[in-house]
Every structure is written in C-alpha cells, then in structure tokens.
Design a protein around this motif. Structure first.
Motif, PDB file in Angstrom:
ATOM      1  N   GLN A   1     -23.253 -37.111 -29.545  1.00 30.09           N
ATOM      2  CA  GLN A   1     -22.779 -36.732 -31.143  1.00 30.09           C
ATOM      3  C   GLN A   1     -24.174 -36.699 -31.781  1.00 30.09           C
ATOM      4  O   GLN A   1     -24.197 -35.709 -32.738  1.00 30.09           O
ATOM      5  N   GLU A   2     -24.758 -37.541 -31.840  1.00 29.02           N
ATOM      6  CA  GLU A   2     -26.239 -37.661 -32.488  1.00 29.02           C
ATOM      7  C   GLU A   2     -27.074 -36.259 -32.300  1.00 29.02           C
ATOM      8  O   GLU A   2     -27.669 -35.642 -33.023  1.00 29.02           O
ATOM      9  N   GLU A   3     -27.208 -35.985 -31.077  1.00 28.59           N
ATOM     10  CA  GLU A   3     -27.862 -34.916 -30.622  1.00 28.59           C
ATOM     11  C   GLU A   3     -27.148 -33.539 -31.039  1.00 28.59           C
ATOM     12  O   GLU A   3     -27.962 -32.562 -31.730  1.00 28.59           O
ATOM     13  N   ASN A   4     -26.004 -33.590 -30.975  1.00 29.45           N
ATOM     14  CA  ASN A   4     -25.207 -32.194 -31.361  1.00 29.45           C
ATOM     15  C   ASN A   4     -25.381 -31.890 -32.966  1.00 29.45           C
ATOM     16  O   ASN A   4     -25.069 -30.795 -33.346  1.00 29.45           O
ATOM     17  N   ALA A   5     -25.386 -33.257 -33.504  1.00 31.50           N
ATOM     18  CA  ALA A   5     -25.613 -32.967 -35.057  1.00 31.50           C
ATOM     19  C   ALA A   5     -26.662 -32.511 -35.538  1.00 31.50           C
ATOM     20  O   ALA A   5     -26.795 -32.159 -36.785  1.00 31.50           O
ATOM     21  N   LYS A   6     -27.896 -32.452 -34.740  1.00 28.10           N
ATOM     22  CA  LYS A   6     -29.039 -32.042 -35.225  1.00 28.10           C
ATOM     23  C   LYS A   6     -29.237 -30.361 -35.334  1.00 28.10           C
ATOM     24  O   LYS A   6     -28.510 -29.775 -34.511  1.00 28.10           O
ATOM     25  N   PRO A   7     -29.814 -29.992 -36.313  1.00 26.85           N
ATOM     26  CA  PRO A   7     -30.011 -28.581 -36.491  1.00 26.85           C
ATOM     27  C   PRO A   7     -30.546 -27.872 -35.329  1.00 26.85           C
ATOM     28  O   PRO A   7     -30.328 -26.739 -34.806  1.00 26.85           O
ATOM     29  N   ASP A   8     -31.637 -28.370 -34.638  1.00 26.19           N
ATOM     30  CA  ASP A   8     -32.466 -27.986 -33.439  1.00 26.19           C
ATOM     31  C   ASP A   8     -32.051 -28.711 -32.427  1.00 26.19           C
ATOM     32  O   ASP A   8     -32.657 -29.180 -31.405  1.00 26.19           O
ATOM     33  N   LYS A   9     -30.610 -28.997 -32.047  1.00 27.88           N
ATOM     34  CA  LYS A   9     -30.217 -29.556 -30.928  1.00 27.88           C
ATOM     35  C   LYS A   9     -30.568 -29.098 -29.803  1.00 27.88           C
ATOM     36  O   LYS A   9     -30.824 -27.697 -29.633  1.00 27.88           O
ATOM     37  N   CYS A  10     -30.830 -29.901 -28.563  1.00 29.32           N
ATOM     38  CA  CYS A  10     -31.216 -29.426 -27.219  1.00 29.32           C
ATOM     39  C   CYS A  10     -29.955 -29.337 -26.298  1.00 29.32           C
ATOM     40  O   CYS A  10     -29.392 -30.680 -26.254  1.00 29.32           O
TER      41      CYS A  10
END
Length: 267
Positions: free
Chosen positions: A219-228
């Motif tokens: 969830q934290e990664e998916n919320a990032k603008p530059d998600k990986c």
C-alpha cells in the motif's frame, strides 16, 4: 507430575454407566458426553445413575432424620434416578486426583467454563438440566424423561426400551500407507494434540503478521507517485506464498484434530 488421563482410565471410573438398570438411551448418551468431553480435555465422572427407592429414601433422610446436609427433596419413587432415567456428574482435576463440583473452572483453558460445556453436551442429546429448575436447583443433575411424569412412572408406566446394545466409545485406529505397506497408527492423545496444535497456531499467527506487513508495504509503495511495479509484484508474491503456508498449517492442525478424535475447524 500430572498424570495424563487416558480414555481407558476414565472408562473404568465411569462404570455406573454400565448399570443394566439404566435406560439404554440414557446410558448411551451419557457415554457420548463423557467421551466428547474427554476429547476436549474435560474429564467427567458420572457419580450417580440408577438409584433404588430404598437408596433414595436413605438420601432423603439425610439432613432430616439423619445427620448431614439436605441434598434432595425427592422421596423414594419421586426421582427419575429411581427409574434409570437420570445421571449426576462431577469433574476430575487434570491430574485425576480430585473430584470437584466447581462450576467456574476452566481446566482445558479454552476460556469457557468446563461445567457449562458439559451441560450443553448433555442438553444437545436431549437431557434436561437440574440447574434450569426454578426451585431447589440441582446443578450436577441431568435427566431424560421421555415425556413421562413422575406420577406416570409411579403408576407403572415406562418409556419403551429399544433393543440396543450400549456402545462404549472406543478410540479407532488410523490406517496409513507407508512405502507401499499399511501400518496402524493409534490416535494422538488429546494432551499431546493440544501441544502440537498450539505450536502450529503460533506459526500460523506469525505468518499472518508477515502478510499484514507485506500488505502495508504494498500500500505504501502503491501510494508513491513513482511507485515501482517490480516491488509491488514482489510484495504480492510474498503475501500469496504466506497465505498458502497458512492454509497448509490449518490443514495440518485439522489432521492432528482428526487423529485425536476431534472435529475439524478448517473444513
């Protein structure tokens, strides 16, 4: 060191259920309760089954014409015990050294009162419980009236006795195939099964916590603008692998439950 209460030991202590004066259905259901309770780590002792009218009168005299505390309001002929339709019970402590009438104990540590668990087992099989009576509650007493009143029984009427042989529950054997040979394996004792299941449950909870951590990371990664996307896929795969492990642990716990004669939980 506490003794492990075996089924053979408990069977011998409950010899009162073998009394031919007991109605066979009462005896059969009584054995079923004792066995089910034993499987749950609760050790039931049937302290009274059939009681003759003479014995009933002796009991009635206690606290009246004889020393002691009043324990019954039923004279001879006015108790369902006198017709083989009632049982009294108590509980053994886990070491088998004491018999108790404690209604609040939780010896098997499942956060339920052992006494009331046993009461529900009796009720599920058609028994009435003396603890439900409005007056002179008799907490160790259960009875199966078959719809007959005491007045009818005193007049000579009786419930029919089916042509059945009372079957004392026995531990069955599990047959397994090992290297193309069949060998017999006895069921796992309840005390050992509890320890095994506790270890399995601890591992199950640990994996459940790990799944929650991966879900949070996803969830934290998916919320990032530059998600990986690579990280998202990695977290997803890790969580799925843990879910598979949890399922297998649940199935393993059920196998242990089956081997100790208990009902499965995970289907």
């Amino acid at each position: 060191m506490d003794m492990a209460i075996t089924w053979d030991w408990l069977k011998q202590k409950n010899f009162r259920l073998n009394d031919p004066n007991l109605h066979p259905v009462v005896a059969q259901r009584g054995w079923e309760v004792v066995f089910e309770a034993w499987q749950r780590g609760i050790y039931v002792l049937i302290t009274q089954g059939y009681r003759s009218i003479a014995e009933q009168n002796e009991l009635y005299a206690q606290g009246r014409t004889k020393p002691g505390k009043i324990v019954t309001n039923a004279k001879g002929g006015t108790s369902y015990h006198n017709y083989g339709l009632a049982l009294d019970f108590a509980l053994y402590t886990p070491d088998g050294k004491q018999v108790v009438w404690d209604m609040n104990t939780d010896f098997n540590k499942n956060h339920k009162k052992d006494w009331m668990e046993v009461v529900q087992m009796f009720k599920a099989r058609g028994f009435e419980w003396g603890g439900d009576w409005r007056s002179f509650k008799d907490y160790p007493h259960v009875q199966m009236t078959f719809g007959f009143s005491i007045a009818q029984l005193k007049a000579g009427k009786r419930p029919s006795r089916p042509a059945m042989v009372v079957q004392v529950p026995e531990l069955t054997k599990v047959v397994a195939s090992v290297t193309d040979k069949k060998e017999e394996e006895y069921m796992i004792p309840v005390s050992k099964a509890d320890k095994i299941i506790a270890l399995i449950q601890a591992e199950w909870k640990e994996k459940d916590e790990q799944i929650k951590q991966y879900q949070k990371m996803w969830q934290e990664e998916n919320a990032k603008p530059d998600k990986c996307q690579q990280k998202l896929d990695e977290y997803h795969r890790a969580a799925e692998a843990l879910r598979k492990d949890k399922k297998e642990l649940g199935e393993l716990a059920d196998e242990v439950r089956k081997a100790s004669g208990r009902r499965v939980v995970n289907g």
